[in-house]
Design an enzyme around this catalytic site. Structure first.
Site, PDB file in Angstrom:
ATOM      1  N   HIS A   1       0.836  -1.194   0.000  1.00 49.33           N
ATOM      2  CA  HIS A   1       0.000   0.000   0.000  1.00 49.33           C
ATOM      3  C   HIS A   1       0.878   1.254   0.000  1.00 49.33           C
ATOM      4  O   HIS A   1       2.044   1.196   0.379  1.00 49.33           O
ATOM      5  CB  HIS A   1      -0.846   0.075   1.273  1.00 49.33           C
ATOM      6  CG  HIS A   1      -1.613  -1.158   1.611  1.00 49.33           C
ATOM      7  ND1 HIS A   1      -2.980  -1.249   1.484  1.00 49.33           N
ATOM      8  CD2 HIS A   1      -1.213  -2.358   2.115  1.00 49.33           C
ATOM      9  CE1 HIS A   1      -3.400  -2.446   1.877  1.00 49.33           C
ATOM     10  NE2 HIS A   1      -2.336  -3.137   2.273  1.00 49.33           N
TER      11      HIS A   1
ATOM     12  N   THR B   1       0.528   5.135   1.943  1.00 53.57           N
ATOM     13  CA  THR B   1      -0.259   5.710   3.033  1.00 53.57           C
ATOM     14  C   THR B   1      -1.121   6.882   2.574  1.00 53.57           C
ATOM     15  O   THR B   1      -2.168   7.141   3.144  1.00 53.57           O
ATOM     16  CB  THR B   1       0.661   6.210   4.152  1.00 53.57           C
ATOM     17  OG1 THR B   1       1.575   7.182   3.611  1.00 53.57           O
ATOM     18  CG2 THR B   1       1.453   5.050   4.755  1.00 53.57           C
TER      19      THR B   1
ATOM     20  N   GLU C   1       2.606  -1.003   4.473  1.00 59.34           N
ATOM     21  CA  GLU C   1       2.330   0.380   4.105  1.00 59.34           C
ATOM     22  C   GLU C   1       3.644   1.106   3.830  1.00 59.34           C
ATOM     23  O   GLU C   1       4.614   0.965   4.589  1.00 59.34           O
ATOM     24  CB  GLU C   1       1.586   1.106   5.224  1.00 59.34           C
ATOM     25  CG  GLU C   1       0.166   0.618   5.482  1.00 59.34           C
ATOM     26  CD  GLU C   1      -0.843   1.268   4.547  1.00 59.34           C
ATOM     27  OE1 GLU C   1      -0.441   2.112   3.713  1.00 59.34           O
ATOM     28  OE2 GLU C   1      -2.044   0.937   4.669  1.00 59.34           O
TER      29      GLU C   1
ATOM     30  N   HIS D   1      -2.524  -3.074  -3.451  1.00 58.96           N
ATOM     31  CA  HIS D   1      -3.890  -2.970  -2.941  1.00 58.96           C
ATOM     32  C   HIS D   1      -4.878  -2.810  -4.098  1.00 58.96           C
ATOM     33  O   HIS D   1      -5.960  -3.406  -4.098  1.00 58.96           O
ATOM     34  CB  HIS D   1      -3.985  -1.773  -1.992  1.00 58.96           C
ATOM     35  CG  HIS D   1      -5.145  -1.829  -1.058  1.00 58.96           C
ATOM     36  ND1 HIS D   1      -5.456  -0.800  -0.209  1.00 58.96           N
ATOM     37  CD2 HIS D   1      -6.095  -2.785  -0.841  1.00 58.96           C
ATOM     38  CE1 HIS D   1      -6.528  -1.129   0.492  1.00 58.96           C
ATOM     39  NE2 HIS D   1      -6.931  -2.324   0.127  1.00 58.96           N
TER      40      HIS D   1
ATOM     41  N   ASP E   1      -3.727   2.387  -4.702  1.00 64.98           N
ATOM     42  CA  ASP E   1      -2.349   2.190  -4.247  1.00 64.98           C
ATOM     43  C   ASP E   1      -1.794   0.802  -4.582  1.00 64.98           C
ATOM     44  O   ASP E   1      -2.559  -0.153  -4.672  1.00 64.98           O
ATOM     45  CB  ASP E   1      -2.244   2.458  -2.738  1.00 64.98           C
ATOM     46  CG  ASP E   1      -3.241   1.672  -1.907  1.00 64.98           C
ATOM     47  OD1 ASP E   1      -4.399   1.559  -2.325  1.00 64.98           O
ATOM     48  OD2 ASP E   1      -2.861   1.172  -0.826  1.00 64.98           O
TER      49      ASP E   1
END
Length: 253
Positions: A50, A52, A117, A155, A165
């Site tokens: 991912h 953020t 992340e 993601h 993302d």
């Protein structure tokens, strides 16, 4: 000084019992515990990357640990632009990072994955130190947990209608050069006549509920550009990636 546990005050006794049981697995009081050695920890088989889309590591740490207005979220790891790694959830626990979506036969992605992340606003190229740190972490996770090295996705790949993302700027080719994820052979030829790109997308793992969103996710991942229509280069890539040659019958429109 030797004090019998039965003589401890009630609160201290409860704390002592909890400590003593802290490393034993939960047991159902409705059944007699007869443990078998034929077991191990539940292990994830997928890694989801991912960004953020926030302003700082600290903001992301607060978001991933707090009760947010949009609902609580978390991830197993967060990597800063400087390469610093933070672990927020143990590898064998379920973090709340993926949400609704699917990948191949995995319909409950949170239960089967590790979430990573990256501190990135979604508009800026990923820092070299961050990618180097990610590669170190991927090597550790795949080796230690037995996660297949091709089972590393974004993601957006598993939730193309909801998420963007890690975006078109993420260096998937760089990961592939290090042995992670899927990437087409540059020397592969064009897709043959009758090739079914939708079957190929499904075989790779992409959900097909919204084909335009799926194509956008695929093109962001493999070509670093959006778009909702497949062209000849997309078909070449899909033919090179698909685990087998998915020719007709085509997926119904």
């Amino acid at each position: 000084m030797n004090i019998s546990i039965s003589r401890l005050p009630p609160l201290l006794l409860a704390a002592a019992l909890l400590t003593a049981c802290g490393h034993t697995p939960p047991r159902n009081p409705l059944a007699t515990w007869v443990p078998s050695p034929n077991q191990d920890l539940r292990r994830p088989g997928l890694i989801v990357i991912h960004f953020t889309q926030q302003d700082s590591v600290q903001q992301s740490l607060d978001t991933l640990r707090g009760s947010n207005s949009g609902g609580r979220v978390s991830a197993h790891y967060l990597i800063g632009a400087d390469g610093q790694r933070y672990q927020l959830v143990s590898d064998e626990r379920r973090a709340w990072h993926a949400g609704a979506g699917s990948w191949g036969t995995i319909s409950e992605v949170n239960s089967a994955s590790i979430g990573i992340e990256l501190d990135n606003d979604g508009q800026t190229p990923f820092a070299e130190a961050q990618i180097q740190s990610l590669l170190v972490l991927l090597e550790d996770l795949c080796t230690r947990l037995g996660i297949p090295r091709h089972q590393i996705i974004g993601h957006q790949d598993m939730a193309p209608t909801r998420k963007p993302d890690p975006g078109p700027l993420f260096p998937w080719k760089r990961l592939a050069d290090a042995g992670f994820g899927l990437w087409p052979d540059a020397s592969s030829g064009p897709a043959p006549a009758g090739f079914d790109p939708w079957a190929a997308l499904r075989l790779i793992g992409y959900p097909l509920d919204d084909r335009a969103a799926t194509v956008r996710a695929f093109r962001n991942h493999y070509r670093g550009q959006g778009g909702t229509e497949l062209d000849a280069e997309d078909l070449r890539i899909l033919h090179a990636l698909a685990p087998r040659d998915p020719v007709a019958p085509a997926v119904p429109e």
